[in-house]
Motif scaffolding. Structure first.
Motif, PDB file in Angstrom:
ATOM      1  N   GLN A 203       1.108  -0.966  -0.123  1.00 22.94           N
ATOM      2  CA  GLN A 203      -0.300   0.352   0.406  1.00 22.94           C
ATOM      3  C   GLN A 203       0.788   1.143   0.002  1.00 22.94           C
ATOM      4  N   ASP A 204       0.109   1.834  -0.328  1.00 20.37           N
ATOM      5  CA  ASP A 204       1.179   3.737  -0.569  1.00 20.37           C
ATOM      6  C   ASP A 204       0.487   4.235   0.519  1.00 20.37           C
ATOM      7  N   ALA A 205       1.442   5.461   1.006  1.00 18.25           N
ATOM      8  CA  ALA A 205       0.896   6.405   1.511  1.00 18.25           C
ATOM      9  C   ALA A 205      -0.580   7.292   2.534  1.00 18.25           C
ATOM     10  N   THR A 206      -1.252   6.838   1.228  1.00 18.17           N
ATOM     11  CA  THR A 206      -2.687   7.076   0.980  1.00 18.17           C
ATOM     12  C   THR A 206      -3.993   5.836   1.206  1.00 18.17           C
ATOM     13  N   GLY A 207      -2.952   3.962   1.258  1.00 19.67           N
ATOM     14  CA  GLY A 207      -3.981   3.331   1.729  1.00 19.67           C
ATOM     15  C   GLY A 207      -4.501   2.375   0.413  1.00 19.67           C
ATOM     16  N   ARG A 208      -3.910   3.057  -0.726  1.00 20.21           N
ATOM     17  CA  ARG A 208      -4.357   2.602  -2.074  1.00 20.21           C
ATOM     18  C   ARG A 208      -3.763   1.695  -1.844  1.00 20.21           C
TER      19      ARG A 208
ATOM     20  N   TRP B  15     -14.424  -3.764  -3.761  1.00 14.52           N
ATOM     21  CA  TRP B  15     -13.176  -3.084  -4.049  1.00 14.52           C
ATOM     22  C   TRP B  15     -13.022  -2.038  -3.312  1.00 14.52           C
ATOM     23  N   ARG B  16     -11.295  -1.687  -2.962  1.00 10.48           N
ATOM     24  CA  ARG B  16     -11.006  -0.463  -2.757  1.00 10.48           C
ATOM     25  C   ARG B  16      -9.847  -0.311  -3.771  1.00 10.48           C
ATOM     26  N   PRO B  17      -9.517   1.223  -2.975  1.00  5.43           N
ATOM     27  CA  PRO B  17      -8.422   1.550  -4.474  1.00  5.43           C
ATOM     28  C   PRO B  17      -7.653   0.749  -4.432  1.00  5.43           C
ATOM     29  N   GLY B  18      -7.481   0.764  -5.882  1.00  4.81           N
ATOM     30  CA  GLY B  18      -6.305  -0.115  -5.966  1.00  4.81           C
ATOM     31  C   GLY B  18      -6.472  -1.651  -6.019  1.00  4.81           C
ATOM     32  N   VAL B  19      -7.314  -2.030  -5.289  1.00  7.22           N
ATOM     33  CA  VAL B  19      -7.794  -4.346  -5.339  1.00  7.22           C
ATOM     34  C   VAL B  19      -9.217  -4.192  -5.738  1.00  7.22           C
ATOM     35  N   LEU B  20      -9.623  -5.417  -6.397  1.00  6.43           N
ATOM     36  CA  LEU B  20     -10.974  -5.940  -6.912  1.00  6.43           C
ATOM     37  C   LEU B  20     -11.281  -7.820  -5.922  1.00  6.43           C
ATOM     38  N   PHE B  21     -12.402  -7.482  -5.671  1.00  2.73           N
ATOM     39  CA  PHE B  21     -12.568  -8.735  -4.839  1.00  2.73           C
ATOM     40  C   PHE B  21     -13.170  -9.984  -6.330  1.00  2.73           C
ATOM     41  N   ALA B  22     -12.686 -11.163  -5.977  1.00  3.03           N
ATOM     42  CA  ALA B  22     -13.624 -12.045  -6.823  1.00  3.03           C
ATOM     43  C   ALA B  22     -13.532 -13.703  -6.339  1.00  3.03           C
ATOM     44  N   GLY B  23     -14.320 -13.781  -6.616  1.00  2.00           N
ATOM     45  CA  GLY B  23     -14.940 -15.551  -5.974  1.00  2.00           C
ATOM     46  C   GLY B  23     -14.916 -15.492  -4.610  1.00  2.00           C
TER      47      GLY B  23
END
Length: 392
Positions: free
Chosen positions: A130-135, A283-291
């Motif tokens: 994660q970067d400083a913003t949490g992404r 999803w969240r910034p930078g990530v998507l969830f599947a399955g």
């Protein structure tokens, strides 16, 4: 400098491989990671619905599917016996398949690799970067290696390390099922029907769940059962012992092995199936969830492979579209896609999940379903609905 990717997919089950395949179609630089070396086993009922088959066909796997055991319908014991054929839907097959997960998952992973995705096996993702913003900006592997990407798809299972590391929760969390199965030889002809047993009793209570017998071809069957956690005493059930009782209730002339024999041969496998969106928004910034990381299992039946394929393909498509047109901070396109496809169905399913947890409600529902007049009307309604566009 280490290589940077457009997209990293964590997990190479059906959702992850479908996502990697879909994204690779665009020419994106995709890496798919899994902690296992393939082929690897995965506890599952091994049954593919007609909808699951349709997604595999869309992925260009029609020829490969010809070698799998075909099933043309479902035989339901409720306790009376009745048959369901797979409905004819426009553009969809009217049959299902049964295939062992080591075979199916390896086929899908190799297919993603053939489409251009880079595949790394024996590479366990333990946390997101994660970067400083949490992404989310990549992943960390067991052993300390880090890999960066513009976006990550977490298809890393029901115990998703990425989801846990991000401390994510959902208002829909807590909906799940417990399932157990064993594969074995059976002294009976190979069938072209999936079999479902709806009458499951525990200490006199009708369980919210079902048993199954899925023919695998070659004289082998996958036999298992599952029940949902809305039943108040679900933690008191010894799933292995209960599966043994279910096996003993089946015809003696099938010459099925005992549960003790199956345990010794390590054929018995149990698992937890999250359902009804356990990560929402998906999803969240930078990530998507599947399955399973998304909780994609159907809240009513627990069917997961078709939902894994659908969510994986949607995640791969939406991730690349967002990266191309806006960046990794907002994957609302994926949320809208999943809401439109499954929102109403899963909302009804979560209500059903709660209601059938009461044994009296479950028993009353089973009696109603076993009534021929009611059942015939219900089936006519369902088949009529199946003739038009749906997302079930």
């Amino acid at each position: 400098m280490s290589k940077r990717y457009d997209l990293i997919v964590a997990g190479a089950g059906p959702a992850g491989s479908a996502a990697a395949w879909q994204a690779a179609q665009t020419g994106a630089n995709v890496l798919i990671l899994d902690k296992a070396e393939f082929p690897r086993d995965k506890p599952c009922g091994d049954g593919l619905t007609a909808r699951a088959v349709s997604y595999l066909q869309k992925m260009g796997l029609s020829r490969e599917l010809e070698k799998f055991h075909r099933v043309n319908g479902v035989l339901v014991h409720s306790p009376s016996d009745w048959e369901l054929s797979f409905p004819r839907r426009p553009g969809m097959p009217d049959y299902g398949l049964v295939v062992r997960r080591p075979v199916l998952d390896t086929l899908l992973l190799r297919h993603a690799g053939a489409a251009g995705a880079e595949v790394r096996e024996s590479a366990e993702v333990v946390a997101p970067l994660q970067d400083a913003t949490g992404r989310v900006t990549g992943v960390k592997l067991k052993g300390g290696e880090t890999i960066s990407a513009d976006a990550v798809i977490a298809a890393d299972g029901s115990y998703s390390p990425i989801k846990r590391a991000l401390n994510l929760d959902s208002e829909y969390n807590g909906y799940s099922a417990i399932a157990i199965r064993a594969e074995m030889a059976a002294n009976r002809p190979d069938s072209d029907m999936l079999e479902i047993y709806l009458q499951l009793l525990f200490r006199g209570d009708q369980l919210p769940g079902y048993g199954w017998i899925f023919p695998m071809g070659g004289g082998r069957v996958n036999i298992g059962l599952g029940y949902i956690n809305s039943y108040r005493n679900w933690q008191q059930i010894n799933a292995t012992s209960y599966l043994g009782e279910f096996l003993e209730s089946l015809p003696a002339d099938w010459e099925l092995p005992s549960i003790e024999e199956l345990k010794k041969s390590k054929e018995v496998r149990a698992w937890r199936l999250p359902m009804g969106f356990t990560a929402w928004p998906p999803w969240r910034p930078g990530v998507l969830f599947a399955g399973d990381a998304l909780g994609a299992g159907k809240p009513v039946s627990g069917a997961g492979i078709s939902k894994a394929l659908e969510s994986g393909m949607a995640a791969g498509e939406c991730a690349i579209a967002a990266l191309t047109n806006g960046g990794p901070d907002d994957f609302t396109n994926y949320e809208q896609r999943m809401q439109a496809a499954w929102g109403s169905e899963y909302r009804r399913g979560r209500m059903f999940h709660k209601l059938v947890g009461y044994p009296k409600v479950a028993a009353a529902g089973l009696r109603l379903l076993d009534n021929h007049t009611f059942r015939d009307r219900l089936l006519k309604s369902l088949y009529k609905k199946a003739q038009g566009p749906d997302h079930t």
